[in-house]
Motif scaffolding. Structure first.
Motif, PDB file in Angstrom:
ATOM      1  N   ALA A   1       0.846  -1.210   0.000  1.00  0.00           N
ATOM      2  CA  ALA A   1       0.000   0.000   0.000  1.00  0.00           C
ATOM      3  C   ALA A   1       0.875   1.252   0.000  1.00  0.00           C
ATOM      4  N   PRO A   2       1.744   1.408  -1.015  1.00  0.00           N
ATOM      5  CA  PRO A   2       2.690   2.544  -0.992  1.00  0.00           C
ATOM      6  C   PRO A   2       2.005   3.904  -1.025  1.00  0.00           C
ATOM      7  N   GLN A   3       0.852   4.001  -1.701  1.00  0.00           N
ATOM      8  CA  GLN A   3       0.208   5.314  -1.812  1.00  0.00           C
ATOM      9  C   GLN A   3      -0.278   5.809  -0.447  1.00  0.00           C
ATOM     10  N   VAL A   4      -0.864   4.911   0.339  1.00  0.00           N
ATOM     11  CA  VAL A   4      -1.349   5.309   1.665  1.00  0.00           C
ATOM     12  C   VAL A   4      -0.168   5.609   2.582  1.00  0.00           C
ATOM     13  N   MET A   5       0.843   4.762   2.537  1.00  0.00           N
ATOM     14  CA  MET A   5       1.990   4.940   3.438  1.00  0.00           C
ATOM     15  C   MET A   5       2.781   6.201   3.112  1.00  0.00           C
TER      16      MET A   5
ATOM     17  N   VAL B   1       5.209   9.641   5.247  1.00  0.00           N
ATOM     18  CA  VAL B   1       6.607   9.295   5.055  1.00  0.00           C
ATOM     19  C   VAL B   1       7.523   9.992   6.060  1.00  0.00           C
ATOM     20  N   ASP B   2       7.192  11.225   6.438  1.00  0.00           N
ATOM     21  CA  ASP B   2       8.053  11.958   7.382  1.00  0.00           C
ATOM     22  C   ASP B   2       8.120  11.225   8.721  1.00  0.00           C
ATOM     23  N   THR B   3       6.956  10.828   9.229  1.00  0.00           N
ATOM     24  CA  THR B   3       6.908  10.102  10.507  1.00  0.00           C
ATOM     25  C   THR B   3       7.591   8.748  10.386  1.00  0.00           C
ATOM     26  N   LEU B   4       7.358   8.056   9.297  1.00  0.00           N
ATOM     27  CA  LEU B   4       7.936   6.724   9.114  1.00  0.00           C
ATOM     28  C   LEU B   4       9.457   6.776   9.106  1.00  0.00           C
ATOM     29  N   VAL B   5      10.024   7.711   8.355  1.00  0.00           N
ATOM     30  CA  VAL B   5      11.484   7.814   8.271  1.00  0.00           C
ATOM     31  C   VAL B   5      12.061   8.095   9.652  1.00  0.00           C
TER      32      VAL B   5
ATOM     33  N   ALA C   1      12.232  -1.359   2.836  1.00  0.00           N
ATOM     34  CA  ALA C   1      10.927  -1.404   2.182  1.00  0.00           C
ATOM     35  C   ALA C   1      10.414  -0.014   1.814  1.00  0.00           C
ATOM     36  N   LEU C   2      10.849   1.001   2.543  1.00  0.00           N
ATOM     37  CA  LEU C   2      10.429   2.375   2.234  1.00  0.00           C
ATOM     38  C   LEU C   2      10.785   2.784   0.813  1.00  0.00           C
ATOM     39  N   THR C   3      11.852   2.185   0.264  1.00  0.00           N
ATOM     40  CA  THR C   3      12.282   2.574  -1.081  1.00  0.00           C
ATOM     41  C   THR C   3      11.264   2.178  -2.149  1.00  0.00           C
ATOM     42  N   ARG C   4      10.239   1.393  -1.794  1.00  0.00           N
ATOM     43  CA  ARG C   4       9.186   1.050  -2.741  1.00  0.00           C
ATOM     44  C   ARG C   4       8.166   2.177  -2.883  1.00  0.00           C
ATOM     45  N   LEU C   5       8.227   3.164  -1.997  1.00  0.00           N
ATOM     46  CA  LEU C   5       7.318   4.297  -2.108  1.00  0.00           C
ATOM     47  C   LEU C   5       7.708   5.150  -3.303  1.00  0.00           C
ATOM     48  N   PRO C   6       6.813   6.011  -3.800  1.00  0.00           N
ATOM     49  CA  PRO C   6       7.155   6.847  -4.963  1.00  0.00           C
ATOM     50  C   PRO C   6       8.453   7.625  -4.739  1.00  0.00           C
TER      51      PRO C   6
ATOM     52  N   SER D   1       9.554  10.408  -5.890  1.00  0.00           N
ATOM     53  CA  SER D   1       9.419  11.849  -5.652  1.00  0.00           C
ATOM     54  C   SER D   1       9.141  12.163  -4.182  1.00  0.00           C
ATOM     55  N   VAL D   2       8.500  11.265  -3.494  1.00  0.00           N
ATOM     56  CA  VAL D   2       8.203  11.462  -2.076  1.00  0.00           C
ATOM     57  C   VAL D   2       9.449  11.256  -1.219  1.00  0.00           C
ATOM     58  N   LEU D   3      10.319  10.351  -1.632  1.00  0.00           N
ATOM     59  CA  LEU D   3      11.465   9.956  -0.806  1.00  0.00           C
ATOM     60  C   LEU D   3      12.699  10.824  -1.025  1.00  0.00           C
ATOM     61  N   LEU D   4      12.846  11.402  -2.199  1.00  0.00           N
ATOM     62  CA  LEU D   4      14.088  12.111  -2.522  1.00  0.00           C
ATOM     63  C   LEU D   4      14.491  13.182  -1.503  1.00  0.00           C
ATOM     64  N   PRO D   5      13.552  13.968  -0.939  1.00  0.00           N
ATOM     65  CA  PRO D   5      13.973  14.967   0.057  1.00  0.00           C
ATOM     66  C   PRO D   5      14.645  14.357   1.296  1.00  0.00           C
ATOM     67  N   TYR D   6      14.383  13.090   1.576  1.00  0.00           N
ATOM     68  CA  TYR D   6      14.934  12.444   2.777  1.00  0.00           C
ATOM     69  C   TYR D   6      16.219  11.665   2.495  1.00  0.00           C
ATOM     70  N   LYS D   7      16.605  11.578   1.225  1.00  0.00           N
ATOM     71  CA  LYS D   7      17.733  10.715   0.849  1.00  0.00           C
ATOM     72  C   LYS D   7      19.033  11.071   1.584  1.00  0.00           C
ATOM     73  N   PRO D   8      19.469  12.330   1.605  1.00  0.00           N
ATOM     74  CA  PRO D   8      20.729  12.627   2.304  1.00  0.00           C
ATOM     75  C   PRO D   8      20.663  12.288   3.799  1.00  0.00           C
ATOM     76  N   GLN D   9      19.558  12.636   4.444  1.00  0.00           N
ATOM     77  CA  GLN D   9      19.399  12.358   5.882  1.00  0.00           C
ATOM     78  C   GLN D   9      19.469  10.857   6.166  1.00  0.00           C
ATOM     79  N   VAL D  10      18.799  10.058   5.355  1.00  0.00           N
ATOM     80  CA  VAL D  10      18.754   8.611   5.579  1.00  0.00           C
ATOM     81  C   VAL D  10      20.129   7.996   5.361  1.00  0.00           C
ATOM     82  N   ILE D  11      20.820   8.403   4.287  1.00  0.00           N
ATOM     83  CA  ILE D  11      22.137   7.816   4.000  1.00  0.00           C
ATOM     84  C   ILE D  11      23.106   8.107   5.136  1.00  0.00           C
TER      85      ILE D  11
END
Length: 1029
Positions: free
Chosen positions: A943-947, A951-955, A979-984, A986-996
């Protein structure tokens, strides 16, 4: 216009004329449906519609005529079943005449003919007339796709209802269709056209002199090169066209002389898809071809297949090549020959052997496996082929085995031999002397025993597998061979340093023991019995741990060979005697040793389940013995033996429970009734008369007596009565239920009280509905309420409530909702709240000892879904109303329910429950965190669209938990980050540097499994947004 004149009737009503004018002149589409509906309802007749169209059908303007015929055709498509035979005749004549009209009119005419082709009242001869007119007057390939499809549909309809008439046309029908199909390019039409060609051939239509033309008009599409356009609404795939065309090409042997050269050409091409398609088509053709069709092409076919297997870099091409060779050989094998005819099979196999045998002898063994695969593919096609190839190949391989000294080379050769031996198993021989292996059996056995004696583990493993295949051939192993084989398996079963050989030897022992029980009884069991006796009599002279390990191997070997009823009657007494002797002599019995015996007993019980006689023998032999040992251990003694202490430990009793349950579930109801008449009185009345060695120092009274040792044995009663078939009547049930209820609320021994509660719940679940069940339930509710309020038995009463609730939830009993509500109320209890939250995990999980489907419990198929629907809203409401200190209990309970719910049920409810799941991640309880993470991970994938809305809270939550003190939580959090990487993207890119940056820390975690998950998650986040990701 003669047909129109013949159809004239009275002047149509004005309303019909108006609808016709609106359609023809006003270019409106709606009136056609209205006219058709009026005709179907009986307001108008088809004759009246034709009359209303009179002027339109004679109009000099082609477009107007086309609109008039279009209206008539649309009406006929809706109302063709209402037409009379005379009407059909005139309409057919009219439409045939209009096939000569302007090209703008033709599409509407074809639609009308399609409607008429569906008429069951179509007179004889008109189908032929229509098709002749189409073949003569219409250049089909100049029409648009939809109109060409209409022509194919007309032909298909006539072939279904007028087959004999069309066959009367002879080859003219085939030639006419060839003209219609020639040049077709649209995949939608090709699927229909291929189906028509297949029907022409399979239904024995006359092809006449047009066999080659029919082949050419279809084979021009081979191999299929089609890529569906994106978002194709028709859903036609390349594979659909391939299979449809293959069905045509492989439908008749008359295509062979044209098709086989084409296949050889495509196999020899450089295009992978063409190779695969050609080999698969050859495979299909071999099902209908004979020696006559293949004779001239066999050398070229073999050359092409050999080259692909020897040289290809594609495993798929190799596999298809081997399959094609198998089919070719099978085709040659089944052909019926005249006495004076040449047998192509022998000559073909001789060529295969000539080209492959020498590779088996090459020192570097480069082409040894491709050659072996080719030979085995041909040998597997028939008994004749197998005999021919095996008799020429096995002696050579046996010679090569002895020529090579290295273990890896010997293993390769033995694996090839094993492949040929497996093929021999496929064919049965009425005369044992005909078996080609008979002449080689001594050499084969000698080779296998050499392999089993080799220090190489891998060679040993292949040797064990070869021994199993040899043993499966009736009469191949002599008594001397069997004695040697059993000796080798016995030796390998004690290889402590090599798990693979040990496990394979046990498996082989079990398989061969089924076939040769006398050999194992004579040569294996005495050795195991002696080995066990050595430890029982004296272990002072040997190293204790080593002897215990050898005993463990003995126990595993005994359970492995208990695959034949006669062997069970020898192995079971050995296991029971060993258990009974553990407290005698100098042998020290620990819980691990006793548990090992129980595990072996359980494995024997599982093997006995398939044979009712063995199942009853095990039950009446093992159960009384186990009960006698346990009862003896529970008796008061001045100096209790080591075994007596061990037998009453929790882990040992649990192991005994598994044995008794397994031995009871498959009992015949009549035999189970005999057993229950002894075992229940043992626990209620202390009747030990059926037990072996039943002279006990005092009476056995687990319910009346206050001795905690005897109370613990109620777990064994639970294992028995809760595994019985439902139809078995339990004696003294009323007394038994009351005693269980009383014991379940006795403080001081959680093991005993829990066993009593589980036993009570298991019997409740199976009890048929009625007054007695209601009385038991009322008694249970009263007992729970009396003890749950206050006092020393609160925890025991809660356990009873939990198990009774589960028993009722599984069977959809109405009282289950009341008990679940009571359980929810305990979530706010300061003392029992956390336990109540964990109780929801028990309610949703599958048990292993009671309330199981294997134990004949009543378990409804969708109890989890029903529990979710009935109770989660109340849990959510309770959470919102609860005080801050008990909210974690509600979150834990909710998390347990959601984690064990089928995901398709959870997904629709996700938007309303996700906020609570996210809050559960903030709970300090590791169990809640782990359960919630396990629930969220699959939801991220499904259910990537709902999740993605959270995304901010999940990360944030996942990164925080990746540093949890609990290793399991850290791993689950990192898996969720992955598993978060299965989300769209465009939604994840702003968090990429922080997560890495954050995932760099768990890369240095002290636990390897955590580091592994961190590497996988961080790698996916690095690739996020890159080309091709």
């Amino acid at each position: 216009m003669a047909a129109v004149v013949a159809l004239e009737a009275a002047a149509p009503p004005g309303a019909l004329w108006g609808l016709v004018q609106d359609f023809v002149m006003g270019q409106q589409e709606g009136p056609a449906a209205q006219v058709a509906a009026d005709v179907k309802s009986g307001s108008y007749t088809v004759l009246q519609v034709v009359e209303a169209l009179g002027s339109s059908l004679e109009n000099p303007e082609p477009r107007t005529r086309a609109r008039g015929i279009q209206l008539l055709s649309q009406v006929l498509l809706q109302c063709h079943s209402l037409l009379l035979e005379k009407e059909v005749v005139h309409l057919v004549l009219f439409y045939e005449n209009r096939l000569k009209d302007h090209h703008l009119v033709i599409p509407s005419v074809l639609q009308g003919l399609r409607a008429l082709s569906l008429c069951m009242t179509l007179p004889s001869g008109l189908a032929v007339s229509v098709l002749k007119a189409i073949f003569q007057e219409v250049h089909v390939q100049s029409l648009p796709q939809v109109d060409r499809h209409t022509v194919y549909t007309i032909i298909t309809n006539f072939m279904q209802i007028r087959e004999e008439e069309l066959k009367g046309l002879g080859a003219d029908f085939t030639f006419g269709f060839i003209q219609v199909m020639d040049g077709e390019k649209d995949p939608r039409n090709l699927l229909v056209a291929f189906r028509i060609v297949h029907d022409l051939i399979s239904r024995d239509y006359s092809l006449g002199p047009f066999v080659e033309e029919l082949f050419e008009v279809t084979s021009c599409y081979f191999p299929v090169d089609f890529t569906p356009p994106p978002n194709d609404p028709h859903g036609i795939q390349r594979e659909d066209l391939i299979l449809s065309l293959r069905a045509v090409l492989a439908s008749t042997s008359r295509f062979a002389e044209f098709l086989l050269p084409l296949l050889i050409e495509k196999v020899d091409s450089e295009i992978l898809s063409a190779k695969l398609d050609s080999l698969q088509t050859l495979n299909a053709c071999c099902a209908v071809y004979g020696q006559k069709e293949l004779k001239d092409f066999l050398p070229s076919l073999w050359a092409s297949i050999r080259r692909e297997v020897f040289q290809t870099a594609s495993e798929r091409v190799e596999a298809e090549g081997l399959a094609a060779l198998h089919s070719l050989t099978a085709c040659l094998s089944r052909s019926v020959l005249r006495a004076d005819a040449e047998d192509l099979l022998d000559s073909f196999l001789s060529n295969v052997l000539q080209d492959c045998r020498h590779h088996l002898c090459e020192p570097d063994m480069k082409l040894v496996w491709p050659s072996a695969k080719l030979l085995q593919a041909a040998a597997g096609a028939s008994a004749r082929a197998c005999d021919h190839i095996t008799s020429n190949t096995l002696p050579l391989l046996l010679e090569q085995f002895h020529k090579h000294s290295q273990s890896n080379q010997r293993r390769t050769i033995l694996e090839m031999i094993l492949g040929f031996l497996k093929l021999q198993q496929k064919w049965s021989y009425e005369d044992k002397d005909e078996r080609p292996l008979n002449a080689l059996k001594d050499q084969l056995c000698s080779l296998v025993f050499l392999a089993l004696s080799d220090p190489s583990t891998q060679l040993q493993l292949v040797g064990i597998r070869t021994l199993m295949v040899l043993g499966a051939q009736p009469g191949l192993l002599s008594s001397e061979d069997l004695e040697l084989a059993v000796g080798h398996l016995y030796r390998l079963s004690f290889l402590e340093e090599d798990f693979q050989s040990w496990a394979a030897a046990l498996e082989a022992s079990g398989t061969l023991a089924t076939l040769y029980p006398v050999a194992f009884s004579s040569h294996l069991l005495p050795k195991i019995a002696e080995e066990l006796c050595t430890g029982e009599s004296d272990v002072a002279q040997q190293d204790g741990p080593t002897k215990c390990c050898r005993h463990l191997h003995c126990l595993q070997a005994l359970s492995a060979v208990s695959t034949h009823p006669s062997l069970v009657r020898e192995t079971l007494p050995l296991l029971l005697r060993h258990l009974g002797q553990m407290n005698k002599g100098n042998m020290v019995a620990g819980s691990n040793e006793v548990i090992a015996v129980c595990q072996s007993l359980q494995q024997v019980a599982e093997k006995c389940q398939q044979d009712p006689e063995s199942c009853w023998y095990f039950h009446q032999t093992a159960i009384p013995c186990l009960l006698a040992l346990a009862v003896q251990a529970s008796m008061p003694e001045n100096e209790p033996s080591v075994l007596s202490k061990v037998l009453l430990e929790d882990e040992v009793l649990v192991a005994m429970v598994s044995v008794i349950s397994t031995a009871t579930t498959h009992l015949n109801p009549e035999l189970a009734a005999q057993s229950v008449s002894c075992i229940v009185p043992l626990f209620l009345d202390g009747n030990t008369s059926f037990l072996p060695e039943n002279s006990f120092p005092s009476k056995f009274q687990p319910f009346q007596d206050g001795r905690p040792e005897q109370r613990r044995l109620v777990a064994l009663l639970m294992a028995f009565v809760c595994s019985l078939p439902r139809e078995v009547e339990i004696p003294q049930l009323n007394q038994l239920m009351r005693e269980l209820l009383e014991l379940s609320c006795c403080p001081g021994c959680p093991f005993s009280s829990t066993a009593a509660a589980k036993c009570f719940a298991g019997l409740l679940n199976k009890h048929p509905a009625g007054q007695q069940l209601d009385e038991f339930l009322q008694l249970a509710v009263d007992t729970v309420e009396a003890s749950l309020g206050s006092g020393p038995s609160r925890k025991e009463a809660f356990t009873l409530l939990l198990w009774v609730t589960k028993a009722l939830v599984l069977r959809y009993h109405p009282l289950s909702s009341c008990l679940t509500t009571r359980l929810m109320g305990l979530l706010s209890d300061p003392e029992l709240g956390p336990a109540a939250a964990d109780g929801f995990s028990l309610l949703m999980s599958d048990c292993t000892d009671v309330l199981t489907r294997a134990g004949h419990a009543e378990v409804r198929i969708m109890f989890r879904q029903r529990f979710f629907t009935d109770n989660v809203p109340a849990l959510v409401q309770g959470f919102h109303a609860a005080t801050q200190d008990v909210k974690p209990n509600y979150l834990k309970g909710l998390s347990h329910v959601l984690n064990r719910l089928p995901k398709p049920v959870l997904l629709p409810e996700l938007p309303t429950l996700l906020s609570l799941l996210l809050e559960a991640l903030s709970c300090s309880d590791c169990v809640v965190q782990l359960s919630t993470l396990s629930c969220l991970q699959p939801l991220l994938l499904e259910a990537p669209q709902v999740m993605s809305l959270h995304v901010d809270t999940l990360v944030t939550k996942f990164l925080d938990l990746s540093s949890s003190p609990s290793m399991a939580v850290r791993i689950a959090a990192l898996q969720c980050m992955h598993a978060l990487t299965r989300l769209p993207t465009s939604v994840l890119l702003p968090y990429k540097p922080q997560v890495i940056r954050a995932l760099a820390k768990p890369l240095d975690d002290k636990k390897r499994l955590v580091r592994k998950e961190a590497v996988a998650a961080r790698g996916e986040w690095f690739l996020l947004g890159s080309p091709g990701s």
